[in-house]
Design a protein around this motif. Structure first.
Motif, PDB file in Angstrom:
ATOM      1  N   ALA A  73       3.299 -16.314 -12.368  1.00 25.43           N
ATOM      2  CA  ALA A  73       4.693 -15.864 -12.443  1.00 25.43           C
ATOM      3  C   ALA A  73       5.116 -15.565 -13.868  1.00 25.43           C
ATOM      4  O   ALA A  73       6.171 -14.951 -14.086  1.00 25.43           O
ATOM      5  N   LEU A  74       4.328 -15.994 -14.838  1.00 22.40           N
ATOM      6  CA  LEU A  74       4.716 -15.848 -16.239  1.00 22.40           C
ATOM      7  C   LEU A  74       4.820 -14.384 -16.655  1.00 22.40           C
ATOM      8  O   LEU A  74       5.699 -14.007 -17.435  1.00 22.40           O
ATOM      9  N   SER A  75       3.943 -13.523 -16.147  1.00 23.01           N
ATOM     10  CA  SER A  75       3.953 -12.111 -16.544  1.00 23.01           C
ATOM     11  C   SER A  75       5.279 -11.448 -16.184  1.00 23.01           C
ATOM     12  O   SER A  75       5.921 -10.798 -17.020  1.00 23.01           O
ATOM     13  N   SER A  76       5.699 -11.612 -14.936  1.00 21.15           N
ATOM     14  CA  SER A  76       6.943 -10.983 -14.501  1.00 21.15           C
ATOM     15  C   SER A  76       8.144 -11.609 -15.181  1.00 21.15           C
ATOM     16  O   SER A  76       9.098 -10.901 -15.558  1.00 21.15           O
ATOM     17  N   LEU A  77       8.123 -12.917 -15.337  1.00 19.46           N
ATOM     18  CA  LEU A  77       9.251 -13.582 -15.990  1.00 19.46           C
ATOM     19  C   LEU A  77       9.377 -13.155 -17.451  1.00 19.46           C
ATOM     20  O   LEU A  77      10.492 -12.986 -17.972  1.00 19.46           O
ATOM     21  N   HIS A 126       9.841  -0.327 -10.526  1.00 20.15           N
ATOM     22  CA  HIS A 126      10.404   0.599  -9.542  1.00 20.15           C
ATOM     23  C   HIS A 126      11.635   0.028  -8.845  1.00 20.15           C
ATOM     24  O   HIS A 126      12.141   0.641  -7.902  1.00 20.15           O
ATOM     25  N   LEU A 127      12.118  -1.124  -9.265  1.00 24.32           N
ATOM     26  CA  LEU A 127      13.326  -1.701  -8.677  1.00 24.32           C
ATOM     27  C   LEU A 127      14.566  -1.068  -9.281  1.00 24.32           C
ATOM     28  O   LEU A 127      14.581  -0.675 -10.453  1.00 24.32           O
ATOM     29  N   SER A 128      15.620  -0.985  -8.480  1.00 30.33           N
ATOM     30  CA  SER A 128      16.877  -0.440  -8.991  1.00 30.33           C
ATOM     31  C   SER A 128      17.517  -1.388  -9.997  1.00 30.33           C
ATOM     32  O   SER A 128      18.156  -0.950 -10.949  1.00 30.33           O
ATOM     33  N   HIS A 131       0.817  -1.213   0.000  1.00 31.04           N
ATOM     34  CA  HIS A 131       0.000   0.000   0.000  1.00 31.04           C
ATOM     35  C   HIS A 131       0.853   1.267   0.000  1.00 31.04           C
ATOM     36  O   HIS A 131       0.294   2.369   0.096  1.00 31.04           O
ATOM     37  N   ILE A 132       2.146   1.123  -0.098  1.00 29.16           N
ATOM     38  CA  ILE A 132       2.997   2.304  -0.231  1.00 29.16           C
ATOM     39  C   ILE A 132       2.987   2.719  -1.698  1.00 29.16           C
ATOM     40  O   ILE A 132       3.428   1.954  -2.558  1.00 29.16           O
ATOM     41  N   PRO A 133       2.510   3.887  -2.023  1.00 35.55           N
ATOM     42  CA  PRO A 133       2.437   4.278  -3.443  1.00 35.55           C
ATOM     43  C   PRO A 133       3.826   4.449  -4.033  1.00 35.55           C
ATOM     44  O   PRO A 133       4.770   4.840  -3.329  1.00 35.55           O
ATOM     45  N   PRO A 134       3.997   4.147  -5.317  1.00 34.34           N
ATOM     46  CA  PRO A 134       5.315   4.315  -5.945  1.00 34.34           C
ATOM     47  C   PRO A 134       5.691   5.781  -6.041  1.00 34.34           C
ATOM     48  O   PRO A 134       4.824   6.661  -6.060  1.00 34.34           O
ATOM     49  N   LEU A 135       6.977   6.030  -6.116  1.00 35.31           N
ATOM     50  CA  LEU A 135       7.470   7.394  -6.218  1.00 35.31           C
ATOM     51  C   LEU A 135       7.165   7.947  -7.597  1.00 35.31           C
ATOM     52  O   LEU A 135       7.509   7.333  -8.610  1.00 35.31           O
ATOM     53  N   GLU A 136       6.532   9.101  -7.643  1.00 35.82           N
ATOM     54  CA  GLU A 136       6.194   9.709  -8.916  1.00 35.82           C
ATOM     55  C   GLU A 136       7.459  10.197  -9.601  1.00 35.82           C
ATOM     56  O   GLU A 136       8.472  10.486  -8.969  1.00 35.82           O
ATOM     57  N   GLY A 137       7.380  10.291 -10.916  1.00 39.59           N
ATOM     58  CA  GLY A 137       8.531  10.780 -11.664  1.00 39.59           C
ATOM     59  C   GLY A 137       8.807  12.244 -11.377  1.00 39.59           C
ATOM     60  O   GLY A 137       7.921  13.017 -11.005  1.00 39.59           O
ATOM     61  N   HIS A 174       4.532  -7.623 -11.620  1.00 43.45           N
ATOM     62  CA  HIS A 174       4.989  -7.061 -12.891  1.00 43.45           C
ATOM     63  C   HIS A 174       4.589  -5.592 -13.062  1.00 43.45           C
ATOM     64  O   HIS A 174       5.208  -4.873 -13.847  1.00 43.45           O
ATOM     65  N   GLN A 175       3.575  -5.136 -12.334  1.00 41.45           N
ATOM     66  CA  GLN A 175       3.122  -3.761 -12.468  1.00 41.45           C
ATOM     67  C   GLN A 175       3.546  -2.880 -11.303  1.00 41.45           C
ATOM     68  O   GLN A 175       3.920  -1.723 -11.505  1.00 41.45           O
ATOM     69  N   ALA A 176       3.492  -3.418 -10.083  1.00 38.83           N
ATOM     70  CA  ALA A 176       3.711  -2.599  -8.896  1.00 38.83           C
ATOM     71  C   ALA A 176       5.134  -2.646  -8.371  1.00 38.83           C
ATOM     72  O   ALA A 176       5.517  -1.782  -7.570  1.00 38.83           O
TER      73      ALA A 176
END
Length: 601
Positions: free
Chosen positions: A351-355, A326-328, A229-235, A320-322
């Motif tokens: 798991a197929l989507s992320s892979l 946003h990973l380094s 529930h932590i929102p991603p950092l906006e650009g 795959h979306q959240a």
């Protein structure tokens, strides 16, 4: 004053409690009111008493907190010489510091207690976060915030409302997110260590091990709720700075030296070490970079935990979306995703989507990818919850023109075999997938029109089994697509769909009769239009479909005979026995009337 102090805390009236708070705020001479007010900060106290005590104590500690020494739990607490220890002012401030630590502990107990009302819990959380903002000389007080998160995660009972409240009101601030990631990383590592130690001492009581496992799963669920529930950092869109909960933002060395808390702050949280070495506030780009690093560490530490199955599926559904964008360095998820992909069943599908993203966008090499994908094709996949996304990814994975002919043929034949035992919505997806495969790979179009006698010389030199009419060389039980003999087979299962009971299936399969090798006259099917179909969608499409003529279940004109003359051409039907039947009926009526006359007599 004496009468008020002599009363027990539980029997004190609200008016008297308010008087205690006013006295405490008015003069240091009434400092003994502080322990009395702390006695009402409890889940068992009436909410009005808790609220009144909280307001008085918050007002008191807000004014004196900046002058208090560091907490006794601080690792690098400044050393006090013997002469200073005898100073009454030092003793007084040390005592106040211990009472503030007790106050924080009591507030957390009220927050996580299941007996606390939601309205009171929201007020207590707001007061607690005010101390987080101001309790460290104007900088973010990470130690008490970490204590709050640790209590939430380790609580034996669910505290969903508190977690929702924290995410709703405070996760919009960048520094709150930053320290939340730091705390969740520490808590995940602590749970991982606890799980490893539990495995080493697995010879204990079975009930205790079961309770420990249940408590750990509950803690993992809480961590997942918070971190998801932590929102991603906006650009960075040109803003000068991000919104901070602590008013000072990221302070410089010069400001921190004035507040005389530099060493204590370094001991409480190492996350700000790099920021303290600068003389200016961090730029938005620098904040985004550090946030991404903390985000990555928190998620990687969480994914190493023994995640329960229900949480595991939720993680894979949104990874795959959240998470990955946003990973380094997203490639660090390769071990987790390949392990998930090897499990099989629904987990592999999710798991197929992320892979797929790691393989196509980040250069991940997975040699057994197509073998695992081939093994996922089973009738159950057409009933899975995430089947729509799976079919779209399946079509994307088979899109490359560099795909070997035997592999494309194996997937086409396996899908063709599945068309016999899946619902009509699944058959529509299969037809669309095979249509795209035949168009992309012209070398496998021979599967459409192959007859029993169409064998090459190598096949004719094999055993006599292929000489039997109707023999299919394809081995549907083989998990390796290379050994499935798909190129020696044909798509005879698709031909049976021409006589399918469902009209959309029998109509749609006719699209395969076109010459799909002529790419200029054909187009690919959009799998998205068929992947989420069901009986309801098919029925709805048929109702909305406009047709010129439909078969009717009634006659347009009233029939004059049971059988029309066209059914018996050349036949002549004569009713010769009609007169005899009439005479027989007349005799029977006369006999009946005679019997009635005898009875009347």
């Amino acid at each position: 004053m004496t009468s008020i102090l002599a009363k027990k805390p539980k029997k004190m009236k609200l008016k008297e409690l308010k008087t205690l708070g006013q006295q405490l705020l008015s003069s240091r001479a009434h400092i003994n009111n502080l322990p009395l007010l702390l006695g009402f900060i409890s889940p068992s106290s009436p909410p009005p008493h808790v609220l009144e005590s909280l307001l008085s104590l918050q007002s008191f500690f807000t004014t004196v907190l900046a002058d208090l020494p560091p907490s006794q739990s601080s690792k690098k607490r400044p050393r006090i010489d013997d002469s200073a220890k005898q100073d009454p002012e030092v003793i007084y401030r040390t005592w106040l510091r211990s009472k503030f630590d007790e106050f924080v502990t009591l507030l957390i107990e009220v927050l996580i207690s299941p007996d606390t009302e939601d309205a009171l819990r929201e007020i207590v959380l707001d007061s607690f976060m005010e101390f987080v903002k101001l309790g460290n000389g104007g900088s973010f007080y990470s130690s008490i915030y970490h204590k709050l998160l640790r209590s939430i995660v380790n609580s034996p009972t669910p505290v969903d409302f508190l977690s929702e409240l924290l995410a709703l009101k405070y996760f919009k601030y960048i520094d709150v997110r930053y320290f939340t990631f730091i705390s969740l990383e520490k808590l995940s590592k602590a749970l991982d260590t606890k799980d490893t130690a539990g495995d080493e001492t697995a010879g204990g009581d079975g009930d205790s091990r079961s309770q420990s496992r249940e408590s750990m799963e509950l803690s993992i669920c809480k961590i997942h709720y918070i971190i998801s529930h932590i929102p991603p950092l906006e650009g960075n869109d040109g803003k000068s700075e991000y919104e901070m909960w602590s008013g000072s933002g990221l302070p410089s060395n010069e400001e921190h030296d004035k507040k005389k808390l530099s060493k204590a702050q370094k001991a409480e949280d190492k996350g700000w070490k790099a920021e303290k070495q600068t003389n200016t506030v961090l730029s938005p780009a620098s904040i985004a970079k550090k946030m991404k690093l903390k985000f990555t560490k928190a998620w990687i530490s969480f994914l190493r935990l023994p995640i329960p199955v229900n949480v595991y599926k939720e993680v894979l559904a949104t990874l795959h979306q959240a998470v990955i964008p946003h990973l380094s360095n997203p490639i660090i998820l390769c071990d987790f995703l390949t392990k998930s992909y090897d499990i099989g069943g629904v987990v592999s599908v999710m798991a197929l989507s992320s892979l797929f993203i790691l393989m196509t966008q980040h250069g991940l090499e997975y040699p057994n990818f197509y073998e695992k994908l081939y093994a996922l094709l089973s009738p159950s996949i057409f009933m899975a919850k995430h089947r729509a996304k799976f079919f779209q990814l399946l079509d994307s994975c088979l899109k490359s023109p560099l795909l070997p002919a035997y592999l494309a043929a194996a997937f086409a034949k396996k899908l063709s075999r599945l068309s016999i035992c899946v619902p009509p919505s699944g058959e529509l997806v299969i037809i669309a997938l095979i249509h795209n495969l035949l168009r992309r790979h012209p070398s496998i179009n021979c599967l459409v029109h192959k007859e029993d006698g169409d064998e090459n010389e190598e096949d004719k030199n094999d055993s006599g089994s292929e000489k039997r009419p109707g023999f299919d060389h394809f081995n549907s039980e083989e998990s390796n697509p290379i050994k499935s003999n798909a190129m020696r087979s044909s798509l005879w299962e698709i031909d049976t769909l021409r006589h399918h009971y469902c009209p959309p299936v029998s109509r749609f399969v006719l699209s395969l009769e076109n010459d799909l090798t002529v790419r200029s006259k054909t187009t690919e099917m959009d799998i998205k239009d068929f992947s989420s179909g069901s009986y309801a969608t098919i029925f709805g499409d048929e109702i909305r479909r406009r047709v010129k003529q439909v078969p009717l279940a009634f006659y347009k004109a009233t029939p004059t005979s049971l059988f029309p003359e066209s059914d018996f051409c050349g036949w002549t039907l004569k009713y010769e026995g009609s007169n005899e039947i009439k005479e027989q009926k007349t005799v029977e009526e006369d006999d009946a009337s005679t019997k009635r006359q005898r009875i009347e007599c």
